[in-house]
Design a protein around this motif. Structure first.
Motif, PDB file in Angstrom:
ATOM      1  N   MET A   1     -35.797 -85.827-151.321  1.00 45.88           N
ATOM      2  CA  MET A   1     -34.597 -85.954-150.497  1.00 45.88           C
ATOM      3  C   MET A   1     -34.891 -86.961-149.395  1.00 45.88           C
ATOM      4  SD  MET A   1     -32.271 -82.985-148.760  1.00 45.88           S
ATOM      5  CE  MET A   1     -33.440 -82.263-147.682  1.00 45.88           C
ATOM      6  N   GLU A   2     -34.032 -87.944-149.232  1.00 42.92           N
ATOM      7  CA  GLU A   2     -34.209 -88.941-148.186  1.00 42.92           C
ATOM      8  C   GLU A   2     -33.866 -88.325-146.837  1.00 42.92           C
ATOM      9  OE1 GLU A   2     -32.050 -92.478-149.009  1.00 42.92           O
ATOM     10  OE2 GLU A   2     -32.707 -92.536-151.101  1.00 42.92           O
ATOM     11  N   GLU A   3     -34.828 -88.347-145.919  1.00 38.67           N
ATOM     12  CA  GLU A   3     -34.675 -87.672-144.632  1.00 38.67           C
ATOM     13  C   GLU A   3     -33.498 -88.210-143.822  1.00 38.67           C
ATOM     14  OE1 GLU A   3     -35.427 -84.761-141.937  1.00 38.67           O
ATOM     15  OE2 GLU A   3     -36.470 -85.036-143.823  1.00 38.67           O
ATOM     16  N   LYS A   4     -33.278 -89.529-143.789  1.00 38.40           N
ATOM     17  CA  LYS A   4     -32.213 -90.095-142.968  1.00 38.40           C
ATOM     18  C   LYS A   4     -30.843 -89.919-143.594  1.00 38.40           C
ATOM     19  CE  LYS A   4     -35.173 -93.335-140.619  1.00 38.40           C
ATOM     20  NZ  LYS A   4     -35.418 -94.693-140.207  1.00 38.40           N
ATOM     21  N   ALA A   5     -30.787 -89.856-144.914  1.00 39.98           N
ATOM     22  CA  ALA A   5     -29.497 -89.740-145.578  1.00 39.98           C
ATOM     23  C   ALA A   5     -29.022 -88.296-145.654  1.00 39.98           C
ATOM     24  CB  ALA A   5     -29.579 -90.334-146.983  1.00 39.98           C
ATOM     25  N   LYS A   6     -29.948 -87.369-145.882  1.00 45.51           N
ATOM     26  CA  LYS A   6     -29.593 -85.962-146.034  1.00 45.51           C
ATOM     27  C   LYS A   6     -30.502 -85.122-145.148  1.00 45.51           C
ATOM     28  CE  LYS A   6     -28.440 -86.392-150.930  1.00 45.51           C
ATOM     29  NZ  LYS A   6     -28.733 -85.850-152.262  1.00 45.51           N
ATOM     30  N   ARG A   7     -29.930 -84.076-144.557  1.00 51.31           N
ATOM     31  CA  ARG A   7     -30.728 -83.208-143.698  1.00 51.31           C
ATOM     32  C   ARG A   7     -30.208 -81.792-143.790  1.00 51.31           C
ATOM     33  NH1 ARG A   7     -31.831 -83.733-137.213  1.00 51.31           N
ATOM     34  NH2 ARG A   7     -33.254 -81.999-137.121  1.00 51.31           N
ATOM     35  N   ILE A   8     -31.107 -80.839-143.945  1.00 45.36           N
ATOM     36  CA  ILE A   8     -30.736 -79.433-143.928  1.00 45.36           C
ATOM     37  C   ILE A   8     -31.772 -78.683-143.111  1.00 45.36           C
ATOM     38  CG2 ILE A   8     -31.933 -78.900-146.100  1.00 45.36           C
ATOM     39  CD1 ILE A   8     -29.558 -76.880-146.591  1.00 45.36           C
ATOM     40  N   GLN A   9     -31.295 -77.740-142.319  1.00 43.82           N
ATOM     41  CA  GLN A   9     -32.170 -76.899-141.513  1.00 43.82           C
ATOM     42  C   GLN A   9     -31.740 -75.458-141.724  1.00 43.82           C
ATOM     43  OE1 GLN A   9     -31.102 -79.245-137.896  1.00 43.82           O
ATOM     44  NE2 GLN A   9     -33.278 -78.926-137.416  1.00 43.82           N
ATOM     45  N   VAL A  10     -32.713 -74.553-141.787  1.00 40.90           N
ATOM     46  CA  VAL A  10     -32.442 -73.128-141.921  1.00 40.90           C
ATOM     47  C   VAL A  10     -33.091 -72.431-140.728  1.00 40.90           C
ATOM     48  CG1 VAL A  10     -32.783 -71.060-143.324  1.00 40.90           C
ATOM     49  CG2 VAL A  10     -32.340 -73.257-144.434  1.00 40.90           C
ATOM     50  N   PHE A  11     -32.289 -71.648-140.017  1.00 40.25           N
ATOM     51  CA  PHE A  11     -32.773 -70.896-138.858  1.00 40.25           C
ATOM     52  C   PHE A  11     -32.575 -69.407-139.116  1.00 40.25           C
ATOM     53  CE2 PHE A  11     -31.747 -75.036-137.235  1.00 40.25           C
ATOM     54  CZ  PHE A  11     -32.714 -75.282-136.279  1.00 40.25           C
ATOM     55  N   CYS A  12     -33.559 -68.605-138.775  1.00 39.81           N
ATOM     56  CA  CYS A  12     -33.449 -67.150-138.821  1.00 39.81           C
ATOM     57  C   CYS A  12     -33.724 -66.631-137.427  1.00 39.81           C
ATOM     58  CB  CYS A  12     -34.432 -66.549-139.823  1.00 39.81           C
ATOM     59  SG  CYS A  12     -33.952 -66.827-141.522  1.00 39.81           S
ATOM     60  N   ASP A  13     -32.733 -65.991-136.841  1.00 43.85           N
ATOM     61  CA  ASP A  13     -32.811 -65.494-135.468  1.00 43.85           C
ATOM     62  C   ASP A  13     -33.270 -66.586-134.511  1.00 43.85           C
ATOM     63  OD1 ASP A  13     -31.893 -62.968-136.146  1.00 43.85           O
ATOM     64  OD2 ASP A  13     -33.907 -62.193-136.521  1.00 43.85           O
ATOM     65  N   GLY A  14     -32.758 -67.800-134.708  1.00 45.63           N
ATOM     66  CA  GLY A  14     -33.039 -68.907-133.813  1.00 45.63           C
ATOM     67  C   GLY A  14     -34.330 -69.660-134.093  1.00 45.63           C
ATOM     68  N   VAL A  15     -35.101 -69.217-135.078  1.00 46.05           N
ATOM     69  CA  VAL A  15     -36.364 -69.871-135.412  1.00 46.05           C
ATOM     70  C   VAL A  15     -36.171 -70.689-136.686  1.00 46.05           C
ATOM     71  CG1 VAL A  15     -38.786 -69.506-136.029  1.00 46.05           C
ATOM     72  CG2 VAL A  15     -37.672 -67.989-134.372  1.00 46.05           C
ATOM     73  N   GLU A  16     -36.493 -71.988-136.617  1.00 48.39           N
ATOM     74  CA  GLU A  16     -36.341 -72.836-137.791  1.00 48.39           C
ATOM     75  C   GLU A  16     -37.420 -72.520-138.818  1.00 48.39           C
ATOM     76  OE1 GLU A  16     -35.780 -77.498-139.112  1.00 48.39           O
ATOM     77  OE2 GLU A  16     -36.388 -77.043-137.056  1.00 48.39           O
ATOM     78  N   LEU A  17     -36.995 -72.361-140.066  1.00 42.02           N
ATOM     79  CA  LEU A  17     -37.924 -72.101-141.152  1.00 42.02           C
ATOM     80  C   LEU A  17     -38.300 -73.416-141.818  1.00 42.02           C
ATOM     81  CD1 LEU A  17     -36.227 -69.024-142.878  1.00 42.02           C
ATOM     82  CD2 LEU A  17     -37.950 -69.041-141.070  1.00 42.02           C
ATOM     83  N   PRO A  18     -39.579 -73.613-142.079  1.00 40.50           N
ATOM     84  CA  PRO A  18     -39.974 -74.828-142.796  1.00 40.50           C
ATOM     85  C   PRO A  18     -39.536 -74.727-144.256  1.00 40.50           C
ATOM     86  CG  PRO A  18     -41.877 -73.416-142.432  1.00 40.50           C
ATOM     87  CD  PRO A  18     -40.718 -72.781-141.721  1.00 40.50           C
ATOM     88  N   LEU A  19     -39.056 -75.821-144.813  1.00 45.77           N
ATOM     89  CA  LEU A  19     -38.611 -75.844-146.207  1.00 45.77           C
ATOM     90  C   LEU A  19     -39.425 -76.875-146.976  1.00 45.77           C
ATOM     91  CD1 LEU A  19     -34.731 -75.828-145.748  1.00 45.77           C
ATOM     92  CD2 LEU A  19     -36.202 -73.879-146.241  1.00 45.77           C
ATOM     93  N   ALA A  20     -39.924 -76.468-148.130  1.00 43.74           N
ATOM     94  CA  ALA A  20     -40.584 -77.409-149.031  1.00 43.74           C
ATOM     95  C   ALA A  20     -39.528 -78.408-149.504  1.00 43.74           C
ATOM     96  CB  ALA A  20     -41.182 -76.663-150.217  1.00 43.74           C
ATOM     97  N   PRO A  21     -39.930 -79.625-149.842  1.00 41.59           N
ATOM     98  CA  PRO A  21     -38.948 -80.630-150.273  1.00 41.59           C
ATOM     99  C   PRO A  21     -38.041 -80.165-151.413  1.00 41.59           C
ATOM    100  CG  PRO A  21     -41.060 -81.670-149.889  1.00 41.59           C
ATOM    101  CD  PRO A  21     -41.285 -80.185-149.761  1.00 41.59           C
ATOM    102  N   PHE A  22     -38.588 -79.476-152.413  1.00 41.47           N
ATOM    103  CA  PHE A  22     -37.768 -78.988-153.519  1.00 41.47           C
ATOM    104  C   PHE A  22     -36.716 -78.001-153.029  1.00 41.47           C
ATOM    105  CE2 PHE A  22     -36.882 -75.598-156.577  1.00 41.47           C
ATOM    106  CZ  PHE A  22     -36.288 -76.325-157.589  1.00 41.47           C
TER     107      PHE A  22
END
Length: 66
Positions: A1-22
């Motif tokens: 996934m191209e970082e500048k073109a697409k971006r997704i973030q997942v937060f649980c109780d305000g803490v961002e979870l790291p996501l593997a590229p897949f």
């Protein structure tokens, strides 16, 4: 996934979870397809989805403590 073109973030109780590229690509493509099919969201630049579990204290990091 191209970082500048697409971006997704997942937060649980305000803490961002790291996501593997897949996983990031899977989440992004799935949610983009679902939201893009909604009337009014076809051309949205940002889509915000909030999931709150029943009985959970939104934003609380003390869930599960006595």
């Amino acid at each position: 996934m191209e970082e500048k073109a697409k971006r997704i973030q997942v937060f649980c109780d305000g803490v961002e979870l790291p996501l593997a590229p897949f996983v990031a690509t899977l989440f992004y493509n799935t949610l983009e397809a679902m939201a893009g099919s909604l009337k009014g969201a076809e051309s949205a630049g940002t889509v915000t989805i909030t999931l709150t579990r029943p009985g959970a204290n939104a934003g609380s990091s003390t869930a599960g403590t006595a």
